[in-house]
Design an enzyme around this catalytic site. Structure first.
Site, PDB file in Angstrom:
ATOM      1  N   LYS A  63      37.712  43.417  51.320  1.00  0.00           N
ATOM      2  CA  LYS A  63      38.904  42.533  50.487  1.00  0.00           C
ATOM      3  C   LYS A  63      39.455  43.428  49.070  1.00  0.00           C
ATOM      4  O   LYS A  63      40.521  43.348  49.030  1.00  0.00           O
ATOM      5  CB  LYS A  63      38.278  41.216  49.765  1.00  0.00           C
TER       6      LYS A  63
ATOM      7  N   GLN B  59      31.727  35.276  46.618  1.00  0.00           N
ATOM      8  CA  GLN B  59      31.327  35.428  48.127  1.00  0.00           C
ATOM      9  C   GLN B  59      30.201  34.527  48.533  1.00  0.00           C
ATOM     10  O   GLN B  59      29.151  34.273  47.925  1.00  0.00           O
ATOM     11  CB  GLN B  59      30.970  36.826  48.128  1.00  0.00           C
TER      12      GLN B  59
ATOM     13  N   ASP C 129      39.804  30.930  47.192  1.00  0.00           N
ATOM     14  CA  ASP C 129      39.124  30.525  48.194  1.00  0.00           C
ATOM     15  C   ASP C 129      39.353  29.123  48.688  1.00  0.00           C
ATOM     16  O   ASP C 129      39.120  28.495  49.849  1.00  0.00           O
ATOM     17  CB  ASP C 129      37.543  30.830  48.538  1.00  0.00           C
TER      18      ASP C 129
END
Ligand code: NAP
Length: 277
Positions: A44, A88, A111
């Protein structure tokens, strides 16, 4: 369906957007040293820097308390220079993951996991939507897969993939069935699917003969096996499906590209240049 090619195009578009605006900043939070998470964060960051997004890498040791993670999230929320925050998953067991997601500023939640963003998607007013489902929908659009009235089957009901994909397919006027580990006859369901999206995390869960002839199949699964990285769908399904995403090279690259697009979207929204619908 070639995810690498489409992802490259999306990244070019993002790079051109970024070139015309103050540099967006994405903060990633990684707690612990899970090797897969470390790999994903690395990918990422590399992708972000290639398109001109400033990515800030926040790492905390595995024994970090929930209060410390919440404190970091609070500081990133308050930092006006940060446009997007990605925590994450998975977090270590002492940390309540939903609680951390609830603590995110929904406007920076790239997200799409904050309950407000999940709720807006459910209401048909998507704001920030998880990247993998966006990638799935972009692939179906790129290959002109007709969704209007189509029978779509989603295997998996996670908050990150299955549920949001099902919502997006419903909004595109597909007739949607969601399957999971308690589904009685998975093969009967998948065999009826004009559009099949599989996100279960089980190698070869969907065998060749479970796929409808002429259908479009998106394989989200990523399973590390002795034979390397494989999806949830037997690649021999390509003999029956009209379209199938490869693993690797299908949904994976699209996920990263759509995360970058979400970061630009969040930055524009925060600066009042564009508003979420
Ligand atoms: P998850 O949270 O583990 O959810 C898996 C889902 O699959 C659950 O809803 C589960 O049902 C269902 N399931 C498991 N075994 C099944 C079976 N035998 N039959 C039918 N349904 C079954 O996983 P996730 O986060 O959604 O991820 C799914 C897969 O996609 C994983 O391989 C993950 O690595 C991959 N992934 C890939 C990307 C990418 O960018 N390519 C991004 C995200 C995820 P229950 O709810 O009943 O337990």
């Amino acid at each position: 369906m070639d995810g690498r090619a489409l992802a490259a195009r999306v990244r070019e578009e993002v790079a051109s957007d970024v070139a015309g605006m103050p540099q967006p900043r994405l903060a990633t939070v990684l707690v612990g040293d899970d090797p897969a998470s470390d790999l994903y964060i690395g990918l990422k960051h590399k992708a972000a820097s290639e398109v001109g997004i400033d990515a800030v890498d926040q790492r905390l040791p595995a024994e970090t308390s929930e209060a410390e993670v919440l404190d970091l999230v609070g500081r990133l929320n308050a930092d006006d220079g940060v446009d997007g925050i990605l925590v994450q998953s998975p977090l270590p067991p002492q940390i309540d993951e939903p609680r951390v997601m609830r603590a995110l500023d929904p406007l920076k939640d790239v997200d799409g996991l904050h309950p407000l963003n999940a709720g807006l998607l459910y209401l048909g007013r998507p704001a920030l939507v998880p990247a993998t489902p966006l990638g799935v929908m972009a692939l179906l659009a790129e290959y002109h897969v007709s969704l209007e009235g189509a029978r779509a089957v989603v295997v998996g009901r996670s908050e990150l993939v299955g549920k949001p994909v099902a919502q997006l397919l419903l909004q595109a006027n597909a007739t949607v069935t969601v399957c999971h580990s308690r589904t009685r006859d998975l093969g009967a369901e998948t065999l009826a699917a004009d559009v099949l999206v599989v996100a279960a995390g089980k190698a070869a869960l969907v065998a060749r003969d479970m796929v409808k002839v002429g259908s479009a199949v998106v394989d989200v699964g990523t399973n590390r096996t002795d034979a390397g990285l494989v999806g949830d769908v037997d690649p021999a399904a390509a003999e029956r499906a009209a379209l199938l995403t490869p693993v690797p090279g299908g949904v994976g690259p699209m996920t990263i590209a759509m995360l970058l697009a979400n970061t630009v979207r969040a930055a524009r929204n925060r600066r009042g240049e564009a508003r979420f619908s």
